[in-house]
Design an enzyme around this catalytic site. Structure first.
Site, PDB file in Angstrom:
ATOM      1  N   TYR A 124       4.219 190.273  14.639  1.00  0.00           N
ATOM      2  CA  TYR A 124       2.782 190.476  14.884  1.00  0.00           C
ATOM      3  C   TYR A 124       1.985 190.450  13.573  1.00  0.00           C
ATOM      4  CZ  TYR A 124      -1.309 192.942  16.951  1.00  0.00           C
ATOM      5  OH  TYR A 124      -2.558 193.309  17.393  1.00  0.00           O
ATOM      6  N   LYS A 150      -0.936 187.826  12.721  1.00  0.00           N
ATOM      7  CA  LYS A 150      -2.305 188.284  12.451  1.00  0.00           C
ATOM      8  C   LYS A 150      -2.766 187.886  11.048  1.00  0.00           C
ATOM      9  CE  LYS A 150      -3.455 190.184  16.383  1.00  0.00           C
ATOM     10  NZ  LYS A 150      -4.289 189.363  17.291  1.00  0.00           N
TER      11      LYS A 150
HETATM   12  N1  LIG Z   1      -5.700 197.692  20.603  1.00  0.00           N
HETATM   13  C1  LIG Z   1      -5.640 197.671  19.289  1.00  0.00           C
HETATM   14  O1  LIG Z   1      -5.541 198.731  18.641  1.00  0.00           O
HETATM   15  C2  LIG Z   1      -5.706 196.369  18.531  1.00  0.00           C
HETATM   16  C3  LIG Z   1      -5.723 196.440  17.139  1.00  0.00           C
HETATM   17  C4  LIG Z   1      -5.792 195.257  16.413  1.00  0.00           C
HETATM   18  C5  LIG Z   1      -5.841 194.043  17.051  1.00  0.00           C
HETATM   19  N2  LIG Z   1      -5.802 193.987  18.413  1.00  0.00           N
HETATM   20  C6  LIG Z   1      -5.851 192.661  19.023  1.00  0.00           C
HETATM   21  O2  LIG Z   1      -6.949 192.606  19.913  1.00  0.00           O
HETATM   22  C7  LIG Z   1      -6.639 191.729  20.994  1.00  0.00           C
HETATM   23  C8  LIG Z   1      -6.825 192.449  22.320  1.00  0.00           C
HETATM   24  O3  LIG Z   1      -5.993 193.591  22.343  1.00  0.00           O
HETATM   25  P1  LIG Z   1      -6.025 194.707  23.486  1.00  0.00           P
HETATM   26  O4  LIG Z   1      -5.691 195.980  22.839  1.00  0.00           O
HETATM   27  O5  LIG Z   1      -7.265 194.578  24.286  1.00  0.00           O
HETATM   28  O6  LIG Z   1      -4.730 194.237  24.323  1.00  0.00           O
HETATM   29  P2  LIG Z   1      -4.390 194.319  25.879  1.00  0.00           P
HETATM   30  O7  LIG Z   1      -2.908 194.217  25.936  1.00  0.00           O
HETATM   31  O8  LIG Z   1      -5.066 195.471  26.531  1.00  0.00           O
HETATM   32  O9  LIG Z   1      -5.063 192.979  26.445  1.00  0.00           O
HETATM   33  C9  LIG Z   1      -4.624 191.709  26.044  1.00  0.00           C
HETATM   34  C10 LIG Z   1      -4.948 190.713  27.134  1.00  0.00           C
HETATM   35  O10 LIG Z   1      -4.485 189.425  26.698  1.00  0.00           O
HETATM   36  C11 LIG Z   1      -3.878 188.786  27.803  1.00  0.00           C
HETATM   37  N3  LIG Z   1      -2.927 187.769  27.379  1.00  0.00           N
HETATM   38  C12 LIG Z   1      -1.713 187.965  26.804  1.00  0.00           C
HETATM   39  N4  LIG Z   1      -1.092 186.793  26.608  1.00  0.00           N
HETATM   40  C13 LIG Z   1      -1.927 185.823  27.044  1.00  0.00           C
HETATM   41  C14 LIG Z   1      -1.834 184.425  27.104  1.00  0.00           C
HETATM   42  N5  LIG Z   1      -0.751 183.762  26.663  1.00  0.00           N
HETATM   43  N6  LIG Z   1      -2.874 183.732  27.625  1.00  0.00           N
HETATM   44  C15 LIG Z   1      -3.975 184.382  28.095  1.00  0.00           C
HETATM   45  N7  LIG Z   1      -4.124 185.725  28.055  1.00  0.00           N
HETATM   46  C16 LIG Z   1      -3.092 186.436  27.537  1.00  0.00           C
HETATM   47  C17 LIG Z   1      -3.208 189.912  28.576  1.00  0.00           C
HETATM   48  O11 LIG Z   1      -2.895 189.544  29.907  1.00  0.00           O
HETATM   49  C18 LIG Z   1      -4.248 191.018  28.459  1.00  0.00           C
HETATM   50  O12 LIG Z   1      -5.178 190.994  29.525  1.00  0.00           O
HETATM   51  C19 LIG Z   1      -5.219 191.235  20.750  1.00  0.00           C
HETATM   52  O13 LIG Z   1      -5.245 190.009  20.067  1.00  0.00           O
HETATM   53  C20 LIG Z   1      -4.641 192.310  19.859  1.00  0.00           C
HETATM   54  O14 LIG Z   1      -3.565 191.834  19.093  1.00  0.00           O
HETATM   55  C21 LIG Z   1      -5.736 195.131  19.166  1.00  0.00           C
END
Ligand SMILES: NC(=O)c1ccc[n+]([C@@H]2O[C@H](COP(=O)([O-])OP(=O)(O)OC[C@H]3O[C@@H](n4cnc5c(N)ncnc54)[C@H](O)[C@@H]3O)[C@@H](O)[C@H]2O)c1
Length: 251
Positions: free
Chosen positions: A152, A156
């Protein structure tokens, strides 16, 4: 209100993506809500349409070239040419390096890097034609290194290089590309991390908040507000940047 455009938000069935989709709608844009399962997008689409906005649900795996092509065809036909793209879809497959499988490595690379590449390549022709485009990629503070996340953090960090290159290649067409690197945001992703390490989510959030200068964890709306700025008309001189939205400074 800014000019109405067509925006695509990937991974928008829930979490950060859903909040970004709702926010871009309230900014006046029509929004394509993309996620793996079209039915799972219903909640986000309903929230937008109930509030008077325009949205469609599109089921697509962003790492699948054919699915991405089909998704663009639908968005263009039903909402018009997209000129805003938020690459938000993401997954975690955490493991210590010595235990990490090739499948865990590849799955994370495919969704984040291949997905952002395919989606951005699909968007750029519409953006070049319109002489306007806004691409926002979701990076993470994990890009700086994080135990248990070799896959990851590499993905990123890779997205940051990808973002800067898009900014350089596409700038002359009125297109900006920026990355948002969130810290701890309260979503199912961080809940899953707590479950993996065997910590109650409330305790996990409390402990995390103690390490964060603004003394709270982030909410999806914190990221949506940043995405709103980066996709606005007035952000046109901000490009190739990584904005850490983490409640404090990051390197
Ligand atoms: N939550 C955090 O603390 C955090 C921190 C840094 C970065 N992020 C990034 O932010 C973004 C959203 O994270 P989140 O916390 O809302 O995650 P989440 O798991 O709640 O939601 C992610 C969504 O992406 C969808 N998804 C996964 N693979 C997919 C694919 N191949 N095609 C289409 N959709 C797909 C999932 O079905 C889900 O609905 C991600 O890229 C994550 O890496 C999150």
């Amino acid at each position: 209100m800014s000019q109405q455009r067509t925006a695509i938000v990937t991974g928008a069935a829930r979490g950060i993506g859903a909040a970004v989709a709702r926010r871009l709608s309230s900014d006046g844009h029509a929004v394509a809500v993309i996620d793996l399962d079209e039915d799972a997008c219903a909640g986000t689409v309903d929230a937008i349409t109930t509030a008077g906005g325009k949205a469609i649900a599109v089921g697509a795996d962003v790492s699948d070239e054919e699915a991405v092509t089909a998704a663009y065809a639908r968005v263009e036909a039903e909402l018009g040419a997209p000129t805003i793209l938020v690459n938000n879809a993401g997954i975690i497959r955490d493991n210590m390096l010595f235990k990490m499988s090739v499948a865990e490595w590849d799955a994370v690379m495919n969704v984040h890097l291949r997905g952002a590449f395919l989606m951005s390549r699909g968007a750029q022709k519409h953006m070049v034609d319109a002489k306007f485009g806004r691409i926002v990629n979701l990076s993470s503070t994990s890009a700086l290194g994080n135990r248990g996340q070799a896959n990851y953090s590499a993905a990123k960090a890779g997205l940051q290089g990808f973002t800067k290159t898009l900014a350089i290649e596409l700038g002359k067409f009125g297109i900006t590309a920026n990355a948002i690197a969130p810290g701890f945001i309260e979503t199912e992703m961080t809940a899953a991390t707590a479950a993996r390490v065997g910590v109650d989510y409330e305790d996990f959030k409390k402990f995390s908040a103690q390490q964060i200068p603004v003394a709270r964890v982030g909410q999806p709306e914190d990221i949506a507000a940043t995405a709103s700025f980066l996709t606005s008309e007035e952000s046109g001189f901000v490009s190739g940047q990584v904005i850490y939205v983490a409640g404090g400074p990051k390197d």
